[in-house]
Design an enzyme around this catalytic site. Structure first.
Site, mmCIF file in Angstrom:
data_model
loop_
_atom_site.group_PDB
_atom_site.id
_atom_site.type_symbol
_atom_site.label_atom_id
_atom_site.label_comp_id
_atom_site.label_asym_id
_atom_site.label_seq_id
_atom_site.Cartn_x
_atom_site.Cartn_y
_atom_site.Cartn_z
ATOM 1 N N CYS A 238 -24.274 10.583 33.955
ATOM 2 C CA CYS A 238 -24.124 9.702 32.516
ATOM 3 C C CYS A 238 -24.946 8.278 33.123
ATOM 4 C CB CYS A 238 -22.945 9.487 31.868
ATOM 5 S SG CYS A 238 -22.133 11.117 31.523
ATOM 6 N N ALA A 239 -26.101 8.321 33.839
ATOM 7 C CA ALA A 239 -26.835 7.306 34.479
ATOM 8 C C ALA A 239 -26.961 6.137 33.392
ATOM 9 C CB ALA A 239 -27.912 7.568 34.844
ATOM 10 N N GLY A 242 -28.762 2.803 34.706
ATOM 11 C CA GLY A 242 -29.097 2.868 35.965
ATOM 12 C C GLY A 242 -28.362 1.741 36.896
ATOM 13 N N GLY A 243 -27.436 1.137 36.301
ATOM 14 C CA GLY A 243 -26.509 0.077 36.971
ATOM 15 C C GLY A 243 -25.936 0.635 38.170
ATOM 16 N N LYS A 244 -25.000 1.718 38.098
ATOM 17 C CA LYS A 244 -24.225 2.188 39.168
ATOM 18 C C LYS A 244 -25.395 2.866 40.094
ATOM 19 C CE LYS A 244 -20.159 2.171 36.815
ATOM 20 N NZ LYS A 244 -20.588 1.672 35.463
ATOM 21 N N ASP A 262 -29.350 11.305 32.215
ATOM 22 C CA ASP A 262 -28.732 11.007 30.993
ATOM 23 C C ASP A 262 -29.226 11.806 29.809
ATOM 24 O OD1 ASP A 262 -26.644 8.408 30.161
ATOM 25 O OD2 ASP A 262 -27.451 9.489 28.482
ATOM 26 N N ASP A 287 -34.337 13.585 32.445
ATOM 27 C CA ASP A 287 -34.051 13.621 31.267
ATOM 28 C C ASP A 287 -33.735 14.730 30.328
ATOM 29 O OD1 ASP A 287 -36.549 14.597 31.099
ATOM 30 O OD2 ASP A 287 -37.475 12.869 29.820
ATOM 31 N N ASP A 305 -19.742 8.482 34.524
ATOM 32 C CA ASP A 305 -19.619 7.259 33.927
ATOM 33 C C ASP A 305 -19.659 7.603 32.432
ATOM 34 O OD1 ASP A 305 -19.331 4.738 33.426
ATOM 35 O OD2 ASP A 305 -21.211 4.011 34.264
ATOM 36 N N CYS A 358 -15.347 2.455 31.153
ATOM 37 C CA CYS A 358 -14.997 1.064 31.097
ATOM 38 C C CYS A 358 -14.108 0.908 29.885
ATOM 39 C CB CYS A 358 -16.164 0.277 30.805
ATOM 40 S SG CYS A 358 -17.489 0.706 29.410
#
Length: 428
Positions: A238-239, A242-244, A262, A287, A305, A358
């Site tokens: 679940c990118a 792309g932060g992680k 994602d 994708d 995520d 989160c």
């Protein structure tokens, strides 16, 4: 604009949010477009009043005995910005744009104590979600809830592929940037007070060069807890933006292979430009789910995520606190179950499934991972605290539950709220 005009603008925005049940960012943007005479400092100050009012909406309304936008805006200045009623009256005197001081609300504020308010009002959370906070944090739940109602710092992650943290901090010296307390590449710019605004770091040349990314320290910590090795093959299921993925690539020094996927192409789209700017070379972007067929049973680590309620980000997005419903929570729970089920098939025997949200709600966190391992006996929950203690020795520790997962919070780790859990697949 003087304070009175700014206060009137904030009241107008708060009324718009209440009437139309819309995101605060949209309401502020529309206000700015229809009031082009307002300068950037005015817009920033108005935004601060609005966000502060929403963070402590319940306690403001209870103490003022008035939940109208006018009362909330005045409560911000009196409770959060440190102004006295006398100083405020003097500041607004002669300002033709200033709203009238709400005398009855000011009298209520002078006579009431928050200690006598209902517990959920003290914590500034919806009443229906109080049991979830109690389950998560026991007797400390009010303190944890109150910490989610404060202002948040601006956190950055130094991109070790381009520049070490010390070099980035030196380049951002004028912003007051300092090393973060826990994350090894983290940089923190403290939140301002009152009408002050955070710097626009994305306008910095060093940002364009890829020296750093904007990323909450909690997100950086859970990325490090994944503990990837140079040769690992990883699927970020679940990118999103792309932060992680970017953080993992930097930790792996551009070695190994990361697959970023994602199902929402719109959320995934920004990752392409971010990868280029960061100098990342070990990431493939997908994708479509069918593009992952060759990865089934082949990945050392699969990261989920998961989509969630975002309760851990209430400091940044306080409007979502008041729009959250039991129905929307149920929708997220179903999405999380689907994501875990679909992602798990890509974990190799002996590999690791990582689950992150989160959120700080047990229903989205420990309850989900327990239910998953019960339904999938080839996976086993692993304690994550030893990993945290090894990577961040001496740092403030997050909450650790019976399921082995960790919960980071503003009150414990000084970060957004995050849940982190490790599950290993039995060897073949």
């Amino acid at each position: 604009m003087r304070l009175g005009g700014r206060l009137a603008g904030a009241i107008e925005v708060l009324a718009d949010i209440e009437a139309r049940r819309r995101p605060v960012a949209d309401a502020l943007k529309d206000w700015g477009l229809s009031h082009r005479f307002a300068g950037s400092g005015d817009r920033s100050a108005i935004g601060n009043v609005v966000y502060d009012a929403l963070r402590m909406k319940l306690s403001h309304a209870w103490l003022m005995d008035d939940d109208r936008p006018e009362a909330l805006a005045f409560a911000v200045l009196l409770r959060q910005w440190g102004m006295t009623p006398e100083a405020l009256a003097t500041e607004l005197e002669g300002d033709r744009f200033a709203p009238a001081l709400p005398d009855a609300a000011l009298a209520a504020l002078a006579s009431r104590s928050l200690d006598t308010a209902p517990a959920h009002v003290q914590g500034d959370i919806p009443a229906w979600i109080q049991p979830a906070f109690e389950a998560a944090f026991g007797e400390d739940w009010v303190r944890e809830a109150q910490a989610l109602a404060g202002r948040t710092a601006l956190d950055l992650r130094a991109n070790r592929l381009k520049a070490p943290r010390e070099k980035v901090i030196a380049a951002l010296e004028e912003t007051g940037a300092r090393p973060a307390a826990i994350a090894h590449d983290g940089i923190r710019i403290a939140p301002g007070e009152g009408a002050s605004r955070l710097p626009n770091v994305m306008a910095e040349l060093t940002f364009a060069k890829g020296w750093f990314e904007v990323q909450d320290e909690g997100s950086q910590i859970v990325s490090e807890l994944i503990d990837p090795q140079d040769g690992h093959q990883i699927l970020d299921y679940c990118a999103g933006g792309g932060g992680k993925t970017l953080a993992l690539s930097a930790i792996m020094r551009n070695k190994g292979q990361i697959h970023a996927f994602d199902a929402d192409r719109k959320r995934l789209a920004p990752i392409i430009e971010r990868l280029k700017r960061a100098g990342t070379r070990n990431v493939q972007v997908h994708d479509r789910a069918q593009q992952l067929k060759s990865l089934e049973g082949a990945c050392d680590i699969v990261l989920v995520d998961a989509p969630c309620t975002g309760t851990g980000t209430w400091r940044r997005r306080p409007d979502t606190k008041w729009r959250l419903t039991e129905r929307s929570l149920d929708e997220r729970l179903a999405q999380q179950r689907d994501a875990l089920t679909n992602a798990a098939r890509h974990v190799r025997p002996g590999g690791t499934l990582v689950y992150i949200t989160c959120s700080i709600l047990p229903a989205e966190n420990a309850d989900q991972t327990r239910a998953f391992v019960e339904a999938n006996p080839d996976f086993t929950l692993q304690p994550a605290l030893p990993v945290y203690q090894r990577l961040f020795a001496g740092a403030p520790e997050p909450w650790s539950g019976e399921s082995g997962g960790l919960t980071l919070t503003p009150a414990t780790t000084g970060t957004d709220g995050f849940f982190f859990s490790l599950m290993t697949r039995k060897p073949a």
